[in-house]
Scaffold this active site. Structure first.
Site, PDB file in Angstrom:
ATOM      1  N   SER A 165       3.155  -1.189  23.977  1.00 32.50           N
ATOM      2  CA  SER A 165       1.907  -1.483  23.265  1.00 32.50           C
ATOM      3  C   SER A 165       1.986  -1.066  21.796  1.00 32.50           C
ATOM      4  CB  SER A 165       0.738  -0.750  23.934  1.00 32.50           C
ATOM      5  OG  SER A 165      -0.419  -0.889  23.133  1.00 32.50           O
ATOM      6  N   ARG A 166       1.474  -1.943  20.914  1.00 39.04           N
ATOM      7  CA  ARG A 166       1.425  -1.634  19.482  1.00 39.04           C
ATOM      8  C   ARG A 166       0.133  -0.902  19.141  1.00 39.04           C
ATOM      9  NH1 ARG A 166       5.791  -3.938  20.698  1.00 39.04           N
ATOM     10  NH2 ARG A 166       7.176  -4.819  19.119  1.00 39.04           N
ATOM     11  N   TYR A 195       1.611 -12.597  19.930  1.00 36.25           N
ATOM     12  CA  TYR A 195       2.008 -11.874  18.713  1.00 36.25           C
ATOM     13  C   TYR A 195       3.431 -11.322  18.773  1.00 36.25           C
ATOM     14  CZ  TYR A 195       0.430  -7.789  21.379  1.00 36.25           C
ATOM     15  OH  TYR A 195       0.263  -6.823  22.347  1.00 36.25           O
ATOM     16  N   ASP A 227     -11.713  -9.437  22.605  1.00 31.78           N
ATOM     17  CA  ASP A 227     -10.739 -10.480  22.252  1.00 31.78           C
ATOM     18  C   ASP A 227     -11.397 -11.640  21.492  1.00 31.78           C
ATOM     19  OD1 ASP A 227      -8.668  -9.059  23.347  1.00 31.78           O
ATOM     20  OD2 ASP A 227      -8.584 -10.201  25.215  1.00 31.78           O
ATOM     21  N   GLY A 239      -6.005 -18.703  31.144  1.00 32.13           N
ATOM     22  CA  GLY A 239      -5.993 -17.312  31.595  1.00 32.13           C
ATOM     23  C   GLY A 239      -7.034 -16.499  30.827  1.00 32.13           C
ATOM     24  N   GLY A 240      -6.877 -15.171  30.861  1.00 30.54           N
ATOM     25  CA  GLY A 240      -7.847 -14.287  30.214  1.00 30.54           C
ATOM     26  C   GLY A 240      -7.950 -14.546  28.722  1.00 30.54           C
ATOM     27  N   ILE A 262      -2.089 -17.236  20.089  1.00 31.69           N
ATOM     28  CA  ILE A 262      -2.599 -15.873  20.292  1.00 31.69           C
ATOM     29  C   ILE A 262      -1.470 -14.904  20.636  1.00 31.69           C
ATOM     30  CG2 ILE A 262      -4.897 -16.724  20.900  1.00 31.69           C
ATOM     31  CD1 ILE A 262      -4.380 -15.636  23.762  1.00 31.69           C
ATOM     32  N   GLY A 305      -1.003 -14.399  16.532  1.00 33.10           N
ATOM     33  CA  GLY A 305      -1.916 -13.556  17.301  1.00 33.10           C
ATOM     34  C   GLY A 305      -1.971 -12.106  16.853  1.00 33.10           C
ATOM     35  N   LYS A 316      -7.130  -5.261  33.343  1.00 34.90           N
ATOM     36  CA  LYS A 316      -8.303  -5.833  32.668  1.00 34.90           C
ATOM     37  C   LYS A 316      -9.387  -6.320  33.625  1.00 34.90           C
ATOM     38  CE  LYS A 316      -6.623  -7.220  28.133  1.00 34.90           C
ATOM     39  NZ  LYS A 316      -6.536  -8.335  27.196  1.00 34.90           N
ATOM     40  N   THR A 370      -4.880  -2.759  29.178  1.00 33.96           N
ATOM     41  CA  THR A 370      -3.956  -3.879  29.108  1.00 33.96           C
ATOM     42  C   THR A 370      -3.437  -4.171  30.506  1.00 33.96           C
ATOM     43  OG1 THR A 370      -2.083  -4.805  27.889  1.00 33.96           O
ATOM     44  CG2 THR A 370      -1.935  -2.457  28.425  1.00 33.96           C
TER      45      THR A 370
HETATM   46  N1  LIG Z   1      -3.349 -11.487  20.268  1.00 34.65           N
HETATM   47  C1  LIG Z   1      -4.088 -10.890  21.197  1.00 34.65           C
HETATM   48  O1  LIG Z   1      -4.884  -9.980  20.904  1.00 34.65           O
HETATM   49  C2  LIG Z   1      -3.978 -11.358  22.623  1.00 34.65           C
HETATM   50  C3  LIG Z   1      -5.041 -11.157  23.523  1.00 34.65           C
HETATM   51  C4  LIG Z   1      -4.906 -11.642  24.846  1.00 34.65           C
HETATM   52  C5  LIG Z   1      -3.716 -12.286  25.228  1.00 34.65           C
HETATM   53  N2  LIG Z   1      -2.708 -12.434  24.311  1.00 34.65           N
HETATM   54  C6  LIG Z   1      -1.455 -13.119  24.679  1.00 34.65           C
HETATM   55  O2  LIG Z   1      -1.772 -14.387  25.240  1.00 34.65           O
HETATM   56  C7  LIG Z   1      -0.821 -14.741  26.230  1.00 34.65           C
HETATM   57  C8  LIG Z   1      -1.572 -15.103  27.516  1.00 34.65           C
HETATM   58  O3  LIG Z   1      -2.208 -13.928  27.996  1.00 34.65           O
HETATM   59  P1  LIG Z   1      -3.288 -13.968  29.180  1.00 34.65           P
HETATM   60  O4  LIG Z   1      -3.794 -12.591  29.337  1.00 34.65           O
HETATM   61  O5  LIG Z   1      -4.250 -15.085  28.958  1.00 34.65           O
HETATM   62  O6  LIG Z   1      -2.330 -14.346  30.413  1.00 34.65           O
HETATM   63  P2  LIG Z   1      -2.748 -14.949  31.821  1.00 34.65           P
HETATM   64  O7  LIG Z   1      -4.158 -14.641  32.145  1.00 34.65           O
HETATM   65  O8  LIG Z   1      -1.655 -14.565  32.755  1.00 34.65           O
HETATM   66  O9  LIG Z   1      -2.657 -16.568  31.587  1.00 34.65           O
HETATM   67  C9  LIG Z   1      -1.414 -17.188  31.360  1.00 34.65           C
HETATM   68  C10 LIG Z   1      -1.631 -18.658  30.952  1.00 34.65           C
HETATM   69  O10 LIG Z   1      -0.339 -19.218  30.656  1.00 34.65           O
HETATM   70  C11 LIG Z   1      -0.142 -20.368  31.482  1.00 34.65           C
HETATM   71  N3  LIG Z   1       1.268 -20.497  31.842  1.00 34.65           N
HETATM   72  C12 LIG Z   1       2.055 -19.565  32.413  1.00 34.65           C
HETATM   73  N4  LIG Z   1       3.299 -20.065  32.622  1.00 34.65           N
HETATM   74  C13 LIG Z   1       3.273 -21.353  32.169  1.00 34.65           C
HETATM   75  C14 LIG Z   1       4.249 -22.389  32.108  1.00 34.65           C
HETATM   76  N5  LIG Z   1       5.502 -22.214  32.559  1.00 34.65           N
HETATM   77  N6  LIG Z   1       3.894 -23.568  31.574  1.00 34.65           N
HETATM   78  C15 LIG Z   1       2.627 -23.754  31.114  1.00 34.65           C
HETATM   79  N7  LIG Z   1       1.659 -22.812  31.149  1.00 34.65           N
HETATM   80  C16 LIG Z   1       1.983 -21.625  31.666  1.00 34.65           C
HETATM   81  C17 LIG Z   1      -0.999 -20.142  32.704  1.00 34.65           C
HETATM   82  O11 LIG Z   1      -1.244 -21.356  33.351  1.00 34.65           O
HETATM   83  P3  LIG Z   1      -1.625 -21.436  34.919  1.00 34.65           P
HETATM   84  O12 LIG Z   1      -3.114 -21.282  34.981  1.00 34.65           O
HETATM   85  O13 LIG Z   1      -1.142 -22.774  35.327  1.00 34.65           O
HETATM   86  O14 LIG Z   1      -0.885 -20.321  35.599  1.00 34.65           O
HETATM   87  C18 LIG Z   1      -2.240 -19.528  32.054  1.00 34.65           C
HETATM   88  O15 LIG Z   1      -3.030 -20.526  31.468  1.00 34.65           O
HETATM   89  C19 LIG Z   1       0.112 -13.546  26.374  1.00 34.65           C
HETATM   90  O16 LIG Z   1       1.254 -13.777  25.596  1.00 34.65           O
HETATM   91  C20 LIG Z   1      -0.683 -12.391  25.773  1.00 34.65           C
HETATM   92  O17 LIG Z   1       0.131 -11.384  25.219  1.00 34.65           O
HETATM   93  C21 LIG Z   1      -2.826 -12.003  23.028  1.00 34.65           C
END
Ligand SMILES: NC(=O)c1ccc[n+]([C@@H]2O[C@H](COP(=O)([O-])OP(=O)(O)OC[C@H]3O[C@@H](n4cnc5c(N)ncnc54)[C@H](OP(=O)(O)O)[C@@H]3O)[C@@H](O)[C@H]2O)c1
Length: 286
Positions: free
Chosen positions: A20-21, A225, A108, A136-137, A223, A246, A71, A67
């Site tokens: 974590s950063r 990073y 977020d 996803g989230g 999103i 992100g 969550k 994290t």
């Molecule tokens: N910058 C920020 O502050 C911040 C905040 C939150 C999240 N994030 C980043 O956002 C990313 C997603 O996080 P999350 O918490 O939303 O994860 P999550 O709830 O696990 O959701 C993952 C998403 O990615 C899709 N996915 C996974 N594998 C895939 C593939 N092979 N092909 C196409 N789609 C695929 C999933 O689709 P399905 O529904 O089909 O499984 C789902 O829509 C992560 O990299 C996280 O670090 C960044």
């Protein structure tokens, strides 16, 4: 500004957590605002989450961030979740209230919007269709934030159609689900494209998306990073689009947490951005 009565404490609970950063971010702010305190990584396994959260008041913590994988589970442990957290279905922040009760919130949405607005002050959510990929989230926060900011059309695309459909059913409003196989042509006429999948994150392949139909004046946000520039953002930049990563979203979501924990609303400055960016690989090719 140091408080002689109390050493301020907060942290991030996760498993794993050492990547974590957030400690770097929050400890920078302790230093900058002259407060005696610390923000620590808290390696908490899922089976220990309840005990760890419930210990926060006795340990004089002001709160914590959450994290992966906590969550959602934490929502059932805290005493109350705010409206946005309930809508999104996840909490990223816990605040210890004066009576020792725990309030869950999700910053977020705030982080996503304020990152864009700081970088592109002329940006508006209602200038044209937004295409959001993912369900996803992170995607739930993005869609909620865009709708709140007045987006009139959100085209939501996800590998698993049913997950996107669930968001439409829960949120209502200007969201239409577009099938995964139509993602390339769905970019026609878009004013904004957001990747909220995990595709393009370090260790994962790039998002499979052809940008040919995307207007050059569209803003492209990822999103993710890590890395700082995903393959999608590199392709969008080459295509002539404005892009945003992100990292700023992560930094900005810390601001309301600080306000709630310590009564100070800290700034996200270019210096802070650069400090955190220096800890992250620049390119998806690295
Ligand atoms: N910058 C920020 O502050 C911040 C905040 C939150 C999240 N994030 C980043 O956002 C990313 C997603 O996080 P999350 O918490 O939303 O994860 P999550 O709830 O696990 O959701 C993952 C998403 O990615 C899709 N996915 C996974 N594998 C895939 C593939 N092979 N092909 C196409 N789609 C695929 C999933 O689709 P399905 O529904 O089909 O499984 C789902 O829509 C992560 O990299 C996280 O670090 C960044």
């Amino acid at each position: 500004m140091a408080n002689p009565e109390r050493f301020l404490l907060a942290g991030v609970m996760g498993w794993p957590v050492m990547h974590s950063r957030s400690p770097k971010l929050h400890n920078y702010w302790f230093e900058k605002y002259g407060l005696a305190g610390s923000y620590v990584p808290l390696a908490v396994k899922p089976e220990g989450l309840r005990t760890a959260l419930r210990a926060l008041p006795s340990l004089c913590f002001s709160g914590c961030n959450l994290t992966i994988p906590h969550k959602q589970a934490a929502m059932a442990i805290v005493d109350e979740n705010d409206l946005i957290a309930r809508k999104i279905g996840a909490i990223s922040c816990v605040v210890v209230r004066p009576d020792g009760s725990l309030l869950g919130s999700n910053n977020d949405c705030y982080g996503f919007i304020h990152n864009i607005v700081q970088e592109f002050p002329d940006w508006r959510a209602d200038t044209g269709p937004a295409v959001v990929i993912g369900a996803g989230g992170g995607a739930r926060a993005v869609v909620y934030a865009l709708a709140e900011r007045g987006a009139r059309e959100i085209r939501l695309i996800n590998r698993t159609f049913a997950h996107a459909q669930r968001i439409v059913e829960e949120f209502g409003g200007p969201i239409t689900v577009v099938p995964w196989q139509e993602r390339h042509i769905s970019l026609a006429g878009a004013a904004m494209l957001v990747n909220a999948t995990s595709q393009g994150m370090v260790g994962n392949p790039p998002l499979d998306l052809n940008l040919a139909k995307l207007p050059q004046n569209a803003l492209v946000a990822d999103i993710i990073y890590i890395p700082r520039e995903t393959a999608l953002l590199a392709a969008a930049r080459a295509h002539g689009n404005r892009t945003i990563s992100g990292l700023g979203m992560l930094l900005h979501q810390g601001r309301p947490a600080w306000k709630a924990w310590f009564g100070v609303e800290p700034e996200v400055t270019p210096e802070l951005h650069a400090l955190l960016a220096a800890t992250i690989p620049q390119s998806w090719q690295a």
